[in-house]
Design an enzyme around this catalytic site. Structure first.
Site, mmCIF file in Angstrom:
data_model
loop_
_atom_site.group_PDB
_atom_site.id
_atom_site.type_symbol
_atom_site.label_atom_id
_atom_site.label_comp_id
_atom_site.label_asym_id
_atom_site.label_seq_id
_atom_site.Cartn_x
_atom_site.Cartn_y
_atom_site.Cartn_z
ATOM 1 N N ALA A 128 0.834 -1.206 0.000
ATOM 2 C CA ALA A 128 0.000 0.000 0.000
ATOM 3 C C ALA A 128 0.867 1.255 0.000
ATOM 4 C CB ALA A 128 -0.940 -0.027 1.198
ATOM 5 N N LEU A 129 1.245 1.669 -1.213
ATOM 6 C CA LEU A 129 2.122 2.835 -1.386
ATOM 7 C C LEU A 129 1.346 4.006 -1.986
ATOM 8 C CD1 LEU A 129 5.133 3.882 -1.433
ATOM 9 C CD2 LEU A 129 5.259 3.024 -3.765
ATOM 10 N N GLY A 135 1.032 8.874 -6.897
ATOM 11 C CA GLY A 135 1.268 7.602 -7.562
ATOM 12 C C GLY A 135 2.713 7.576 -8.012
ATOM 13 N N TRP A 160 -5.738 2.613 -5.416
ATOM 14 C CA TRP A 160 -5.257 1.633 -6.405
ATOM 15 C C TRP A 160 -4.468 0.509 -5.747
ATOM 16 C CZ3 TRP A 160 -7.818 2.461 -10.604
ATOM 17 C CH2 TRP A 160 -8.102 3.761 -11.017
ATOM 18 N N ILE A 161 -4.956 0.012 -4.626
ATOM 19 C CA ILE A 161 -4.188 -1.019 -3.923
ATOM 20 C C ILE A 161 -4.664 -2.412 -4.355
ATOM 21 C CG2 ILE A 161 -3.466 -1.898 -1.671
ATOM 22 C CD1 ILE A 161 -2.497 1.035 -2.487
ATOM 23 N N ILE A 340 -3.432 -9.625 -36.681
ATOM 24 C CA ILE A 340 -3.311 -10.860 -37.467
ATOM 25 C C ILE A 340 -4.554 -11.742 -37.301
ATOM 26 C CG2 ILE A 340 -2.002 -13.061 -37.556
ATOM 27 C CD1 ILE A 340 0.551 -11.370 -37.230
ATOM 28 N N GLU A 366 3.580 0.045 -10.742
ATOM 29 C CA GLU A 366 4.976 -0.110 -10.278
ATOM 30 C C GLU A 366 5.934 0.823 -11.022
ATOM 31 O OE1 GLU A 366 6.358 -4.092 -9.205
ATOM 32 O OE2 GLU A 366 4.252 -4.656 -9.112
ATOM 33 N N SER A 369 5.766 4.093 -17.497
ATOM 34 C CA SER A 369 6.892 4.126 -18.448
ATOM 35 C C SER A 369 7.656 5.447 -18.351
ATOM 36 C CB SER A 369 6.379 3.936 -19.876
ATOM 37 O OG SER A 369 5.901 2.615 -20.021
HETATM 38 N N1 COS Z 1 17.208 2.022 -3.540
HETATM 39 C C1 COS Z 1 17.625 2.658 -2.413
HETATM 40 N N2 COS Z 1 17.538 3.999 -2.242
HETATM 41 C C2 COS Z 1 16.985 4.720 -3.239
HETATM 42 C C3 COS Z 1 16.525 4.115 -4.439
HETATM 43 C C4 COS Z 1 16.665 2.700 -4.556
HETATM 44 N N3 COS Z 1 16.268 2.082 -5.671
HETATM 45 N N4 COS Z 1 16.043 5.084 -5.247
HETATM 46 C C5 COS Z 1 16.189 6.250 -4.589
HETATM 47 N N5 COS Z 1 16.764 6.018 -3.383
HETATM 48 C C6 COS Z 1 17.127 7.033 -2.384
HETATM 49 C C7 COS Z 1 17.977 8.117 -3.040
HETATM 50 O O1 COS Z 1 19.343 7.732 -3.031
HETATM 51 C C8 COS Z 1 17.705 9.291 -2.144
HETATM 52 O O2 COS Z 1 18.463 9.142 -0.938
HETATM 53 P P1 COS Z 1 19.235 10.407 -0.279
HETATM 54 O O3 COS Z 1 18.131 11.390 0.029
HETATM 55 O O4 COS Z 1 19.890 9.806 0.913
HETATM 56 O O5 COS Z 1 20.165 10.885 -1.344
HETATM 57 C C9 COS Z 1 16.245 9.142 -1.762
HETATM 58 O O6 COS Z 1 15.965 7.742 -1.925
HETATM 59 C C10 COS Z 1 15.319 9.998 -2.611
HETATM 60 O O7 COS Z 1 15.505 9.655 -3.984
HETATM 61 P P2 COS Z 1 15.111 10.630 -5.191
HETATM 62 O O8 COS Z 1 15.734 11.975 -4.944
HETATM 63 O O9 COS Z 1 15.459 9.937 -6.473
HETATM 64 O O10 COS Z 1 13.520 10.786 -5.008
HETATM 65 P P3 COS Z 1 12.402 11.460 -5.900
HETATM 66 O O11 COS Z 1 11.358 11.993 -5.003
HETATM 67 O O12 COS Z 1 13.012 12.383 -6.898
HETATM 68 O O13 COS Z 1 11.666 10.229 -6.645
HETATM 69 C C11 COS Z 1 11.119 8.672 -8.406
HETATM 70 C C12 COS Z 1 12.193 9.467 -7.582
HETATM 71 C C13 COS Z 1 10.181 9.534 -9.212
HETATM 72 C C14 COS Z 1 11.960 7.827 -9.328
HETATM 73 C C15 COS Z 1 10.301 7.772 -7.418
HETATM 74 O O14 COS Z 1 9.390 8.552 -6.680
HETATM 75 C C16 COS Z 1 9.532 6.667 -8.138
HETATM 76 O O15 COS Z 1 10.085 5.600 -8.441
HETATM 77 N N6 COS Z 1 8.224 6.868 -8.397
HETATM 78 C C17 COS Z 1 7.349 5.856 -8.945
HETATM 79 C C18 COS Z 1 6.787 5.071 -7.819
HETATM 80 C C19 COS Z 1 6.003 3.888 -8.246
HETATM 81 O O16 COS Z 1 6.554 2.944 -8.780
HETATM 82 N N7 COS Z 1 4.701 3.928 -7.958
HETATM 83 C C20 COS Z 1 3.854 2.833 -8.172
HETATM 84 C C21 COS Z 1 3.494 2.256 -6.851
HETATM 85 S S1 COS Z 1 3.401 0.528 -6.764
HETATM 86 S S2 COS Z 1 1.930 0.067 -7.926
#
Ligand code: COS
Length: 386
Positions: A128-129, A135, A160-161, A340, A366, A369
C-alpha cells in the site's frame, strides 16, 4: 509450449530450466479451470493452489535465512504464469510485492510471523504505497503515522491497492515526519483485520482483479509493526520496486510470448489469397518484428534479474530498462497479434483479446513508463557526472 531456447542463455542454471518446465506443466493443469466471474474468489483459489503447489515459496526467503529471493526465479515464474493466465500471474506477483519489504527489511520476528503464511498461501499480501495525489511522486505521500505511546496511529487513504479488500496483511507507507519529502516516510505491517482499516471503495478495471481504496482512521499499530527504522520508508519502497519491476517486465514477456504463439498459429493455419496468411510477406514482417522485440525484452529482463542475483546493491537502471522495454514491446506485439487475428482478435474471451486488456496496466503500475525513463536518464547523467 512457447520457445524455451532462451533458457540456454548464460543467465540461467539447471535449477531454472527444471523449474520452468515443471511450472509450465503445473500451470497447464491448475489454472485453466478457475472461474473468473468472482475475482476475489478466483484470487483466493489461485493463491491457495500456488501455495500448495510450492510456487509461493519463491516469493520470500526461508525463515532461517538460508535462501535469498532469486530474481531470475521470480521472473521465470511470472513469465510462465502470464503465458497461461493474467490472474494467476497477478496472484503470484502480489504475494511477492506485498511480502517484499518484509523479506528485504524485516526483523527475524516480523519474517517469522508473516512469511510462512504468505509462502504457504494462508495469508494474502498487499503493498500500500500509492495515494490519489502520489502515484508517481512517492515523496508526496500524505497518509500519516503519528507516534502514540509505544506504537503509531495511521490516518489517511491509499488508492489503487491491489488485493485491497482481500489481503490479510498490508505493507503501508506513511509520513512519520523525520524530514520533509522522501526522508520522512516509514513502512508498517498492518493486519487486514485491524479495526482502523476499512475498504472505502472497490475499483473495476479493464482486466479485473481485486483492487481498492483503503481508509485508515485512527489505525493503531504497535512499534514492532515498523519495518527497519522510522524515515526509511522511501528507500524500502524503492529497493522493493528495484526487485519487482524486473518481474513486471517478465510478466509482459509472458503475455507477449502467448500473443506471438497465437499469431504464428493463426498465420500458419488461416487460408487467404490462395495460401496461408504466413505466406504473405507483410505478415512475415510482423512475425519478424514480434520475434525480435520478444528476444530483446527477454535479454533486458534476465540481464536485470541476473545482475541483482549476482549481488548488485542497486539495479534501478537495469530494472527500469527491463520494465520499460518489455511492457512497451509487449503492447506492440499483442496489438499486432490482434491485427493478425482480424475480427476474432477483438472477440470477448479470445486469448488475444484478453491479453490486449491484460497488458495495458503493466505500462502504468509499479512505475509508469515515463517514470522508468526518468530513472534511466538520472542514472546515465549521474554516472556521466562522475
Ligand atoms: N534504492 C535505495 N535507495 C533509493 C533508491 C533505490 N532504488 N532510489 C532512490 N533512493 C534514495 C535516493 O538515493 C535518495 O536518498 P538520499 O536522500 O539519501 O540521497 C532518496 O531515496 C530519494 O531519492 P530521489 O531523490 O530519487 O527521489 P524522488 O522523489 O526524486 O523520486 C522517483 C524518484 C520519481 C523515481 C520515485 O518517486 C519513483 O520511483 N516513483 C514511482 C513510484 C512507483 O513505482 N509507484 C507505483 C506504486 S506501486 S503500484
Amino acid at each position: 509450449m512457447a520457445d524455451t531456447s532462451f533458457l540456454n542463455w548464460p543467465f540461467f542454471e539447471e535449477r531454472h530450466r527444471t523449474l520452468a518446465a515443471e511450472l509450465d506443466a503445473w500451470a497447464a493443469a491448475n489454472v485453466a479451470d478457475i472461474d473468473h466471474h468472482d475475482v476475489d474468489a478466483a484470487c483466493r483459489t489461485l493463491v491457495s493452489r500456488l501455495g500448495q503447489g510450492g510456487w509461493l515459496k519463491h516469493t520470500a526467503p526461508n525463515e532461517d535465512g538460508s535462501q535469498r529471493i532469486d530474481v531470475r526465479t521470480l521472473a521465470l515464474v511470472r513469465e510462465t504464469l502470464a503465458r497461461h493466465s493474467g490472474l494467476a500471474d497477478f496472484a503470484f506477483a502480489m504475494q511477492g510485492l506485498g511480502a517484499g519489504p518484509i523479506s528485504l527489511f524485516g526483523t527475524d520476528a516480523q519474517k517469522n510471523t508473516w512469511l510462512p503464511k504468505t509462502r504457504s498461501g494462508q495469508a494474502i499480501a498487499a503493498f500500500a504505497l500509492t495515494e490519489a495525489a502520489s502515484g508517481s511522486d512517492v515523496a508526496n505521500i500524505t497518509t500519516t503515522a503519528t507516534r502514540d505511546g509505544d506504537g503509531y496511529v495511521i490516518d489517511g487513504e491509499k488508492y489503487w491497492i491491489s488485493n485491497g479488500g482481500i489481503a490479510d496483511l498490508y505493507v503501508v507507507f506513511a509520513r512519520t515526519g523525520e524530514a520533509p519529502g522522501a526522508r520522512g516516510l516509514s513502512a508498517f505491517i498492518v493486519s487486514g483485520d485491524n479495526p482502523g482499516l476499512s475498504i472505502a471503495e472497490r475499483i473495476d478495471v479493464i482486466a479485473p482483479h481485486p483492487l481498492g481504496r483503503l481508509r485508515f482512521k485512527n489505525c493503531r499499530v504497535s512499534a514492532d509493526a515498523l519495518l527497519s527504522k522510522a524515515g526509511d520508508g522511501f528507500k524500502i519502497a524503492m529497493a522493493t520496486l528495484d526487485v519487482f519491476r524486473t518481474t513486471v517486465g517478465a510478466a509482459a514477456l509472458g503475455f507477449a510470448r502467448r500473443a506471438f504463439d497465437e499469431a504464428v498459429k493463426r498465420a500458419s493455419t488461416r487460408q487467404m489469397f490462395g495460401g496461408a496468411l504466413s505466406d504473405l510477406q507483410m505478415v512475415q514482417a510482423h512475425i519478424a518484428d514480434m520475434a525480435v522485440e520478444i528476444d530483446a525484452a527477454a535479454l533486458l529482463v534476465y540481464r536485470a534479474a541476473w545482475t541483482k542475483d549476482m549481488g548488485a546493491a542497486r539495479v534501478s537502471r537495469e530494472a527500469a530498462m527491463a520494465k520499460l522495454y518489455a511492457t512497451e514491446a509487449a503492447q506492440r506485439v499483442i496489438d499486432t497479434s490482434v491485427q493478425i487475428h482480424g475480427g476474432d482478435g477483438v472477440r470477448s474471451g479470445h486469448p488475444v483479446e484478453m491479453l490486449y486488456r491484460d497488458i495495458r496496466a503493466l505500462r502504468i503500475y509499479e512505475g509508469a513508463s515515463d517514470i522508468q525513463k526518468l530513472v534511466i536518464a538520472r542514472a546515465v547523467l549521474s554516472s556521466a557526472e562522475r
